[in-house]
Design a protein around this motif. Structure first.
Motif, mmCIF file in Angstrom:
data_model
loop_
_atom_site.group_PDB
_atom_site.id
_atom_site.type_symbol
_atom_site.label_atom_id
_atom_site.label_comp_id
_atom_site.label_asym_id
_atom_site.label_seq_id
_atom_site.Cartn_x
_atom_site.Cartn_y
_atom_site.Cartn_z
ATOM 1 N N GLN A 115 0.567 10.968 10.511
ATOM 2 C CA GLN A 115 -0.295 12.093 10.881
ATOM 3 C C GLN A 115 0.228 13.432 10.381
ATOM 4 O OE1 GLN A 115 1.392 10.050 12.724
ATOM 5 N NE2 GLN A 115 0.315 9.315 14.529
ATOM 6 N N THR A 116 1.493 13.495 9.993
ATOM 7 C CA THR A 116 2.079 14.802 9.724
ATOM 8 C C THR A 116 2.427 14.965 8.250
ATOM 9 O OG1 THR A 116 4.324 14.003 10.046
ATOM 10 C CG2 THR A 116 3.172 14.785 12.006
ATOM 11 N N SER A 117 2.496 16.209 7.830
ATOM 12 C CA SER A 117 2.893 16.463 6.446
ATOM 13 C C SER A 117 4.362 16.072 6.257
ATOM 14 C CB SER A 117 2.659 17.921 6.091
ATOM 15 O OG SER A 117 3.366 18.721 7.010
ATOM 16 N N ALA A 118 5.125 16.120 7.343
ATOM 17 C CA ALA A 118 6.544 15.753 7.225
ATOM 18 C C ALA A 118 6.685 14.277 6.864
ATOM 19 C CB ALA A 118 7.263 16.050 8.539
ATOM 20 N N ALA A 119 5.846 13.444 7.449
ATOM 21 C CA ALA A 119 5.909 12.010 7.147
ATOM 22 C C ALA A 119 5.523 11.767 5.690
ATOM 23 C CB ALA A 119 4.991 11.233 8.085
ATOM 24 N N ARG A 120 4.467 12.447 5.280
ATOM 25 C CA ARG A 120 4.018 12.292 3.889
ATOM 26 C C ARG A 120 5.103 12.764 2.929
ATOM 27 N NH1 ARG A 120 1.689 14.800 -0.225
ATOM 28 N NH2 ARG A 120 -0.070 13.759 -1.248
ATOM 29 N N GLN A 121 5.722 13.893 3.266
ATOM 30 C CA GLN A 121 6.783 14.442 2.413
ATOM 31 C C GLN A 121 7.971 13.483 2.344
ATOM 32 O OE1 GLN A 121 6.685 17.281 0.551
ATOM 33 N NE2 GLN A 121 8.663 16.596 -0.265
ATOM 34 N N LEU A 122 8.273 12.852 3.465
ATOM 35 C CA LEU A 122 9.402 11.920 3.477
ATOM 36 C C LEU A 122 9.104 10.732 2.555
ATOM 37 C CD1 LEU A 122 12.132 10.963 4.535
ATOM 38 C CD2 LEU A 122 11.007 10.073 6.576
ATOM 39 N N ALA A 157 -0.603 12.050 -6.333
ATOM 40 C CA ALA A 157 -1.786 11.171 -6.305
ATOM 41 C C ALA A 157 -1.384 9.770 -5.849
ATOM 42 C CB ALA A 157 -2.433 11.131 -7.686
ATOM 43 N N LEU A 158 -0.212 9.323 -6.302
ATOM 44 C CA LEU A 158 0.274 8.001 -5.867
ATOM 45 C C LEU A 158 0.573 7.999 -4.367
ATOM 46 C CD1 LEU A 158 2.845 6.500 -8.419
ATOM 47 C CD2 LEU A 158 0.483 5.824 -7.982
ATOM 48 N N VAL A 159 1.158 9.093 -3.903
ATOM 49 C CA VAL A 159 1.474 9.189 -2.474
ATOM 50 C C VAL A 159 0.188 9.034 -1.658
ATOM 51 C CG1 VAL A 159 2.304 10.734 -0.650
ATOM 52 C CG2 VAL A 159 3.558 10.574 -2.810
ATOM 53 N N ASP A 160 -0.858 9.697 -2.097
ATOM 54 C CA ASP A 160 -2.131 9.587 -1.370
ATOM 55 C C ASP A 160 -2.675 8.169 -1.414
ATOM 56 O OD1 ASP A 160 -2.216 12.111 -0.524
ATOM 57 O OD2 ASP A 160 -3.623 12.855 -2.041
ATOM 58 N N ALA A 161 -2.608 7.569 -2.601
ATOM 59 C CA ALA A 161 -3.206 6.243 -2.770
ATOM 60 C C ALA A 161 -2.456 5.182 -1.964
ATOM 61 C CB ALA A 161 -3.220 5.868 -4.244
ATOM 62 N N GLY A 194 -2.633 -9.453 0.484
ATOM 63 C CA GLY A 194 -4.010 -9.495 -0.007
ATOM 64 C C GLY A 194 -4.584 -8.119 -0.295
ATOM 65 N N GLU A 195 -5.906 -8.079 -0.357
ATOM 66 C CA GLU A 195 -6.568 -6.844 -0.806
ATOM 67 C C GLU A 195 -6.431 -5.692 0.187
ATOM 68 O OE1 GLU A 195 -11.001 -6.977 -0.649
ATOM 69 O OE2 GLU A 195 -10.663 -9.057 -0.071
ATOM 70 N N ARG A 196 -6.185 -6.042 1.473
ATOM 71 C CA ARG A 196 -6.076 -4.968 2.453
ATOM 72 C C ARG A 196 -5.030 -3.936 2.057
ATOM 73 N NH1 ARG A 196 -2.500 -4.688 6.417
ATOM 74 N NH2 ARG A 196 -2.117 -6.928 6.419
ATOM 75 N N THR A 197 -3.988 -4.400 1.434
ATOM 76 C CA THR A 197 -2.883 -3.476 1.148
ATOM 77 C C THR A 197 -2.884 -2.994 -0.297
ATOM 78 O OG1 THR A 197 -1.396 -5.312 0.686
ATOM 79 C CG2 THR A 197 -1.425 -4.492 2.948
ATOM 80 N N LEU A 198 -4.009 -3.167 -0.972
ATOM 81 C CA LEU A 198 -4.103 -2.514 -2.285
ATOM 82 C C LEU A 198 -4.262 -1.016 -2.044
ATOM 83 C CD1 LEU A 198 -6.446 -4.947 -4.280
ATOM 84 C CD2 LEU A 198 -3.988 -4.565 -4.619
ATOM 85 N N PRO A 199 -3.732 -0.199 -2.950
ATOM 86 C CA PRO A 199 -3.823 1.244 -2.708
ATOM 87 C C PRO A 199 -5.256 1.742 -2.797
ATOM 88 C CG PRO A 199 -2.975 0.778 -4.898
ATOM 89 C CD PRO A 199 -3.037 -0.540 -4.193
ATOM 90 N N GLY A 200 -5.486 2.890 -2.222
ATOM 91 C CA GLY A 200 -6.803 3.507 -2.305
ATOM 92 C C GLY A 200 -7.037 4.067 -3.691
ATOM 93 N N PRO A 201 -8.248 4.548 -3.931
ATOM 94 C CA PRO A 201 -8.553 5.086 -5.257
ATOM 95 C C PRO A 201 -7.735 6.343 -5.564
ATOM 96 C CG PRO A 201 -10.389 5.391 -3.741
ATOM 97 C CD PRO A 201 -9.375 4.590 -3.007
ATOM 98 N N LEU A 202 -7.397 6.495 -6.813
ATOM 99 C CA LEU A 202 -6.626 7.679 -7.217
ATOM 100 C C LEU A 202 -7.562 8.871 -7.358
ATOM 101 C CD1 LEU A 202 -4.438 6.010 -9.984
ATOM 102 C CD2 LEU A 202 -3.593 6.955 -7.828
ATOM 103 N N ASP A 203 -7.090 9.999 -6.947
ATOM 104 C CA ASP A 203 -7.858 11.229 -7.095
ATOM 105 C C ASP A 203 -7.580 11.776 -8.504
ATOM 106 O OD1 ASP A 203 -8.509 13.930 -7.206
ATOM 107 O OD2 ASP A 203 -8.284 14.180 -5.041
ATOM 108 N N GLU A 204 -8.605 11.755 -9.311
ATOM 109 C CA GLU A 204 -8.414 12.097 -10.730
ATOM 110 C C GLU A 204 -7.887 13.524 -10.894
ATOM 111 O OE1 GLU A 204 -7.811 11.785 -14.428
ATOM 112 O OE2 GLU A 204 -8.349 9.991 -13.290
ATOM 113 N N ALA A 205 -8.413 14.449 -10.106
ATOM 114 C CA ALA A 205 -7.967 15.840 -10.256
ATOM 115 C C ALA A 205 -6.486 15.955 -9.907
ATOM 116 C CB ALA A 205 -8.793 16.743 -9.344
ATOM 117 N N ARG A 206 -6.122 15.295 -8.844
ATOM 118 C CA ARG A 206 -4.724 15.350 -8.419
ATOM 119 C C ARG A 206 -3.823 14.624 -9.424
ATOM 120 N NH1 ARG A 206 -2.347 15.531 -2.518
ATOM 121 N NH2 ARG A 206 -4.105 16.904 -2.307
ATOM 122 N N LEU A 207 -4.353 13.563 -9.960
ATOM 123 C CA LEU A 207 -3.590 12.786 -10.939
ATOM 124 C C LEU A 207 -3.240 13.669 -12.133
ATOM 125 C CD1 LEU A 207 -2.622 9.861 -11.223
ATOM 126 C CD2 LEU A 207 -4.731 9.345 -12.443
ATOM 127 N N ALA A 208 -4.200 14.481 -12.533
ATOM 128 C CA ALA A 208 -3.965 15.349 -13.681
ATOM 129 C C ALA A 208 -2.954 16.431 -13.325
ATOM 130 C CB ALA A 208 -5.284 15.974 -14.120
#
Ligand code: SF4
Ligand code: SF4
Lengths: 418, 472
Positions: free
Chosen positions: A97-104, A292-296, A272-286
């Motif tokens: 839920q937190t930006s700290a977790a994402r940053q870690l 972008a990988l962190v999000d996916a 299985g497919e449940r744990t495939l990453p989400g779609p990549l955000d093209e703008a962020r990827l660029a």
């Protein structure tokens, strides 16, 4: 090309590939009491398989494990102590839920990157990472699009393949997503490595790209994915398979379900497919491909270890009705607390009956028991279908404790062993 | 009945209690004969042998009256905070607020032992899908559902990440059953990379400064939640005072451990020492009283050491004990077969280390949380165990496995290997379920074996002609 073995879907293979190394998603073999000296009380069969196969002979340059459960955390310490293989333990935050977790999580990817460089990888440029990430995403999309025409085992193997090394053209994976009955099994190994289905290796930490760059003789073994027995995918009672990762020898359960008149339309296991990453955000990827990988990955994968794990229930709530799932086969390993504790919550929340299968990993008797349970479950569902029972929607945590699947609706409740 | 220090049964305590009273025993409000707890369902007391001092009486009464204390606090309008999987951080923060009482719902761990079959908690846990494959902490789920053992807290926190699966899984189940939880992240404590800024943690481990900062941030969320719940600010000044009070408990425990574990004659049985150490986690819901209880116990130990009085024979084998026992009776058993506990690591040794008082309080608390032996590599924990065992002059190490605990199987093997490597001591692993009655002969044999092995080593070391001249 050196290969890096890993077993957690929270590790992006793109990141390893971008470092010039080959990610190798492991399909581990069950540790058997008779053959391998047995399982240890308290160690889940999957962690036991990691321990049994993390050897210097594996051909892997390193093993990446994650902190997503205690067993993996302690398995990492065991491998580290054995000094058979360099091991990297990546902390994947349980909270999200937190930006700290994402940053870690991002920091841990960067730390993994430094480790990869230490073992011979090269620091990737942003361009390289973005290119590799796009390639992986394109191939994943193709695999998912082919789901409906693949048998359950074929799809599971294809999903395993997109977690491995994907060459520039993605040709190796494309070959693997041709339906089994039409597939022409490639016997020639592409220059980048053997084809997907052929490369699924069983029984040891293995790398399709071994150090010498030659394919291993075992890679020429005909894959069970090409089994003539596979059913037409559109037939059978639609089921979801939910739980921890499948071991390589567990794929038989997919065939068993199909041979009994079921059809896995939702492979929601950890592999299985449940744990495939989400779609990549093209703008962020660029802009920032690592982000972008962190999000996916961190931002998208709904898994049991997350706290709270509402995203997993949300995901099921979307996928069960959209695939017309009529029953859930819930498969958990003995000693796996995280999945075990979800069983009752799932029963309470599920709009369809849930069959609990515990996997001890090494006993013929448990295979027979599994078969009998699956038979009874499918019989019950085929009876229910004539009564016109339809799935509704999954209940979220905030719907309260009372479940959608009442006791009398969950016709099959099997005792489980401690 | 004798006046000398010894371990006595509950029947003997009935007599002893009257004797102490006739001599003018002064008791706190929760005092009284231990027998009354049996009437409340604490049946295990009937099988235990407890220290015969007034200090021990107060300690047991304090421990066994926590539930009443929590209900009283609740009735008085105090705010109750349940801190799960948190051995000493959030309770220190919560107790810094005047109107807040903190407790650890996972303390229900001991209910299946203490109450034997009289509590409904396990049946409730079973009925809600948390069966025997989990460690005894599964009793916590039943305690939430029955509300028999603590009033429901208004704020519930749980640390997750590099923490055990049992609590993580059961807490998720608790949340699904309608109890909201504030989850906070506890990252895996890894060694700093070369050149990476690092900090030394209480207890001696070190960690990257970035991880400490992360934990500080997470504790910041907990702080906000506490402030919101209590309706008043939790200032740095308040936190510093709270830390100082927690350290007052820890200092007493450190001294108690030093004296009890290093004395030639064992001045306090292992059981009472275990209960005393547990006070460090959340002060048994009353910090000020916990200090008084420990003071009295410490005085008793000091008196016994000065008088050269012990509760066990002088030649009892010195055993370092790893992990808490699910059945308290096993601490008696070790002593019955000729051992004594001379050091311990009950999974919360970091809660015994003083919290740094020369740092900003949130930084100090973050460092302390990361010092938890369980959040790092088990090799770190094993290293600390080996160091402490050496310091306390242990002659053997017992690793007490906890049935169903997600960490025990692999962790036990690592600890055993490292302790053998570094100290060359005999090590035994035993599994202790909440009720060991049926297993007692087996456990007794295993403990006897390690005691005998240690006695044999002692004799061999004392024989003339031993080249290295050492005892061990
Ligand atoms: S199956 Fe469960 S215990 Fe085993 S590795 Fe996976 S999450 Fe951990
Ligand atoms: S005994 Fe172990 S598994 Fe059980 S609650 Fe304590 S730390 Fe967790």
């Amino acid at each position: 090309m050196k290969c890096v073995a890993y077993v957690s879907p929270m590790v992006p293979p793109e990141w390893i590939t971008a470092h010039g190394l080959a990610p190798s998603w492991q399909q581990l073999r069950t540790v058997r009491r008779d053959r391998d000296g047995g399982t240890v009380r308290g160690v889940c069969p999957y962690a036991a398989a990691v321990l049994a196969t993390a050897t210097a002979e594996s051909g892997a340059a390193a093993l990446v494990l994650t902190t997503t459960c205690d067993q993996m955390r302690y398995a990492a310490a065991m491998v580290e102590r054995g000094r058979s293989l360099p091991v990297f333990l990546m902390h994947v935050p349980a909270t999200w839920q937190t930006s700290a977790a994402r940053q870690l999580y991002r920091d841990e990817l960067l730390r993994l990157g430094r480790f990869l460089v230490q073992i011979g990888g090269a620091v990737p440029g942003a361009e390289t990472l973005a290119r590799v990430a796009r390639r992986y995403e394109a191939v994943r999309r193709q695999v998912v699009e082919r789901r409906a025409v693949l048998g359950a085992r074929e799809f599971a193997l294809a999903v395993a393949e997109v977690r491995g090394f994907i060459d520039e053209g993605g040709t190796n994976v494309r070959a693997a997503i041709t339906p089994a009955r039409n597939i022409s099994i490639p016997t020639r190994i592409a220059s980048e490595g053997p084809s997907l289905a052929l490369r699924v290796s069983i029984g040891r930490l293995s790398c399709r790209n071994n150090k010498s760059g030659n394919e291993s003789p075992r890679s020429k073994v005909r894959s069970p994915a090409c089994s003539e027995t596979a059913q037409t995918p559109s037939a059978g009672i639609p089921l979801a398979l939910l739980g921890g990762p499948l071991l390589a020898d567990d794929h038989g359960i997919l065939d068993t379900i199909e041979s009994l008149g079921g059809r896995i339309v939702l492979d929601a296991t950890e592999s299985g497919e449940r744990t495939l990453p989400g779609p990549l955000d093209e703008a962020r990827l660029a802009q920032d491909p690592l982000d972008a990988l962190v999000d996916a990955y961190f931002g998208s994968i709904p898994d049991v270890f997350r706290r709270p794990n509402t995203a997993m229930y949300d995901w099921l709530g979307r996928e069960l009705p959209s695939r017309g799932v009529r029953g859930i086969v819930f498969r958990r390993y003995l000693w796996c607390d995280l999945w075990h504790a979800e069983l009752q919550s799932l029963r309470e929340a599920s709009p369809v009956p849930v069959l609990d299968l515990d996997a001890a990993g090494d006993e013929q008797s448990s295979a027979n028991r599994t078969l009998a349970r699956l038979e009874a479950f499918l019989e019950m569902l085929s009876g229910a279908s004539s009564l016109g029972k339809r799935p509704s929607s999954i209940r979220r945590e905030d719907d309260g404790a009372a479940g959608g699947c009442r006791d009398d609706a969950c016709l099959l409740r099997f005792d489980h062993r401690p | 009945m004798t006046n000398s220090a010894c371990r006595i049964t509950l029947d003997e305590w009935d007599v002893r209690y009257e004797e102490l009273r006739s001599r003018g025993l002064r008791e706190p409000s929760y005092g009284g004969p231990l027998r009354r707890h049996v009437a409340d369902g604490d049946l295990r007391l009937l099988k235990l042998r407890m220290d015969n001092s007034a200090a021990a009486l107060r300690l047991w009464n304090f421990l066994l009256s926590e539930e009443d204390r929590l209900r009283e606090a609740h009735a008085q309008g105090k705010r109750l905070v349940g801190a799960m999987k948190d051995l000493g951080t959030v309770p220190v923060m919560a107790c810094s607020l005047p109107n807040v009482v903190a407790f650890c719902p996972d303390g229900a761990w001991w209910i299946p032992c203490v109450m034997e079959t009289t509590s409904r908690v396990l049946a409730q846990s079973d009925a809600h899908g948390i069966g025997e494959s989990f460690c005894p902490v599964r009793a916590m789920l039943g305690a939430f559902l029955t509300e028999d053992h603590f009033p429901l807290p208004g704020l519930l926190t749980c640390s997750v990440g590099a923490t055990c699966d049992d609590v993580r899984a059961i807490a998720q189940r608790i949340q699904r059953l309608g109890f909201p939880i504030l989850w906070w992240e506890m990252p895996h404590r890894r060694p700093p990379e070369p050149g990476e800024p690092a900090v030394r943690l209480p207890g001696g481990f070190s960690a990257p400064a970035s991880l400490v900062a992360m934990v500080r941030q997470e504790l910041g969320r907990v702080r906000e939640a506490l402030e919101h719940y209590a309706g008043e600010p939790l200032s740095d000044a308040r936190l510093s005072e709270g830390i100082a009070r927690a350290n007052a408990v820890r200092r007493r425990l450190a001294e108690l451990r030093r004296m009890a574990y290093s004395a030639r004659l064992c001045p306090m049985p292992a059981l009472e020492m275990l209960v005393a150490e547990m006070l460090a986690i959340h002060f048994c819901s009353d910090q000020a009283e916990a200090i008084e209880v420990l003071d009295e116990l410490l005085e008793e130990v000091q008196r016994r050491v000065a008088d050269r009085v012990g509760v066990l024979p002088a030649d009892a084998v010195r055993v370092f004990w790893v992990n808490p026992v699910a059945d308290l009776r096993v601490m008696n058993l070790l002593e019955d077969v000729g051992g004594r506990v001379c050091g311990s690591e009950y999974l919360f040794c970091h809660a015994l280390d003083p919290v740094p008082e020369d740092l900003p309080p949130m930084e100090a608390l973050a460092r302390m949380a990361l010092a938890d032996p369980m959040v790092g590599s088990p090799a770190d924990r094993a290293g600390r165990i080996a160091g402490d065992a050496r310091q306390f002059g242990a002659e053997a190490v017992v690793i007490s496995q906890i049935p169903g605990a997600s960490h025990c199987a692999m962790e036990g093997a690592i600890i055993e290997e490292i302790v053998r490597e570094r100290l060359g001591l005999p090590v035994v692993q035993i599994e202790v379920p909440p009720i060991t009655d049926a297993l007692e002969p087996t456990l007794r044999t295993r403990l006897e074996a390690i005691v005998e092995a240690s006695v044999g080593r002692r004799a061999a070391a004392a024989r003339p002609g031993r080249l290295d001249g050492s005892r061990r």
